[in-house]
Design a protein around this motif. Structure first.
Motif, short mmCIF file in Angstrom:
data_model
loop_
_atom_site.label_atom_id
_atom_site.label_comp_id
_atom_site.label_asym_id
_atom_site.label_seq_id
_atom_site.Cartn_x
_atom_site.Cartn_y
_atom_site.Cartn_z
N THR A 3 0.85 -1.18 0.00
CA THR A 3 0.00 0.00 0.00
C THR A 3 0.89 1.23 0.00
O THR A 3 2.11 1.12 -0.08
CB THR A 3 -0.91 0.00 1.25
N ILE A 4 0.30 2.38 0.14
CA ILE A 4 1.08 3.62 0.13
C ILE A 4 2.11 3.56 1.25
O ILE A 4 1.78 3.31 2.41
CB ILE A 4 0.17 4.85 0.31
N ALA A 5 3.36 3.77 0.88
CA ALA A 5 4.45 3.71 1.85
C ALA A 5 4.77 5.13 2.34
O ALA A 5 4.81 6.06 1.56
CB ALA A 5 5.68 3.10 1.21
N GLU A 6 4.99 5.24 3.66
CA GLU A 6 5.43 6.52 4.19
C GLU A 6 6.89 6.65 3.79
O GLU A 6 7.74 5.85 4.17
CB GLU A 6 5.29 6.54 5.71
N PHE A 7 7.19 7.62 2.97
CA PHE A 7 8.51 7.73 2.39
C PHE A 7 9.40 8.69 3.18
O PHE A 7 10.52 8.38 3.49
CB PHE A 7 8.39 8.18 0.93
N GLU A 8 8.88 9.85 3.50
CA GLU A 8 9.71 10.84 4.16
C GLU A 8 8.86 11.74 5.04
O GLU A 8 7.77 12.15 4.66
CB GLU A 8 10.41 11.68 3.09
N LYS A 9 9.39 12.03 6.22
CA LYS A 9 8.73 12.98 7.12
C LYS A 9 9.46 14.31 7.01
O LYS A 9 10.68 14.36 6.99
CB LYS A 9 8.78 12.49 8.56
N THR A 10 8.68 15.37 6.92
CA THR A 10 9.26 16.71 6.90
C THR A 10 8.71 17.48 8.09
O THR A 10 7.88 16.96 8.85
CB THR A 10 8.90 17.46 5.60
N ASP A 11 9.14 18.70 8.23
CA ASP A 11 8.66 19.53 9.34
C ASP A 11 7.16 19.79 9.25
O ASP A 11 6.50 20.00 10.27
CB ASP A 11 9.38 20.89 9.35
N GLY A 65 9.14 -0.37 -0.39
CA GLY A 65 9.42 -0.22 1.04
C GLY A 65 9.54 1.25 1.35
O GLY A 65 9.11 2.10 0.56
N GLN A 66 10.15 1.57 2.48
CA GLN A 66 10.29 2.99 2.82
C GLN A 66 11.37 3.67 2.00
O GLN A 66 11.29 4.86 1.73
CB GLN A 66 10.58 3.13 4.31
N ARG A 67 12.39 2.92 1.60
CA ARG A 67 13.50 3.52 0.86
C ARG A 67 13.86 2.77 -0.42
O ARG A 67 14.69 3.23 -1.18
CB ARG A 67 14.76 3.58 1.73
N GLU A 68 13.25 1.61 -0.64
CA GLU A 68 13.63 0.77 -1.77
C GLU A 68 12.40 0.30 -2.54
O GLU A 68 11.30 0.26 -2.01
CB GLU A 68 14.40 -0.46 -1.29
N ALA A 69 12.66 -0.10 -3.79
CA ALA A 69 11.60 -0.64 -4.63
C ALA A 69 12.17 -1.78 -5.48
O ALA A 69 13.33 -1.74 -5.88
CB ALA A 69 11.01 0.44 -5.53
#
Length: 134
Positions: A3-11, A65-69
Motif C-alpha cells: 500500500t502507500i508507503a510513508e517515504f519521508e517525514k518533513t517539518d 518499502g520505505q527507501r527501496e523498490a
C-alpha cells in the motif's frame, strides 16, 4: 504490491508515494526502449495479451518499502531485436527513471518477455499491382 508507503517525514508533514505511481513510471520507462512492442498483461488462453502503450501500469508489478523498490515488467518484444540487449536497456531505464523521480533506491528490475510481435506484412498498393501487369 504494498500500500502507500510513508517515504519521508518533513517539518510540515509526510511525503507518500503510491505503488501505482511507480508502476506508471516503470511502464513509461519500459516502452521508451526501442524494440518493445508493448506491455504484456500475462497469458490469456496460452497467448500473451498485448496491452500496447496505453495501459502502462498493467504489465508492471512493484514492491515498495520505505527507501527501496523492486520492479517486475512484462513485455512483448518486436521481432528482430536482441532480447538480452533490450532487457538490459529496460532495466537501466526503469531504474534510472524511478530513482530520479522518486528518490527510492531500486534494488532489482526483472524483465519478463511474454511474446514476440511480428509486424503485419505491408499491403501492395493497387497502383503498383496494375503497373506490374501491363
Amino acid at each position: 504490491m504494498s500500500t502507500i508507503a510513508e517515504f519521508e517525514k518533513t517539518d510540515i508533514g509526510t511525503i507518500q508515494i503510491a505503488p501505482e505511481v511507480i508502476e506508471v513510471i516503470a511502464g513509461l520507462a519500459t516502452v521508451e526502449v526501442e524494440g518493445v512492442a508493448g506491455m504484456s498483461g500475462g497469458f490469456a488462453g496460452g497467448i500473451a495479451e498485448l496491452l500496447g502503450r496505453k495501459n502502462l501500469s498493467k504489465g508492471v508489478k512493484v514492491e515498495v518499502g520505505q527507501r527501496e523498490a523492486a520492479v517486475d515488467v512484462s513485455i512483448i518484444i518486436q521481432y528482430g531485436n536482441k532480447i538480452p540487449e533490450i532487457a538490459s536497456q529496460i532495466q537501466q531505464n526503469v531504474k534510472r527513471s524511478i530513482e530520479m523521480m522518486t528518490g527510492l533506491h531500486v534494488v532489482e528490475v526483472n524483465v519478463h518477455i511474454h511474446d514476440v510481435y511480428f509486424k503485419p506484412a505491408e499491403k501492395i498498393d493497387d497502383e503498383d499491382s496494375q503497373l506490374r501487369v501491363k
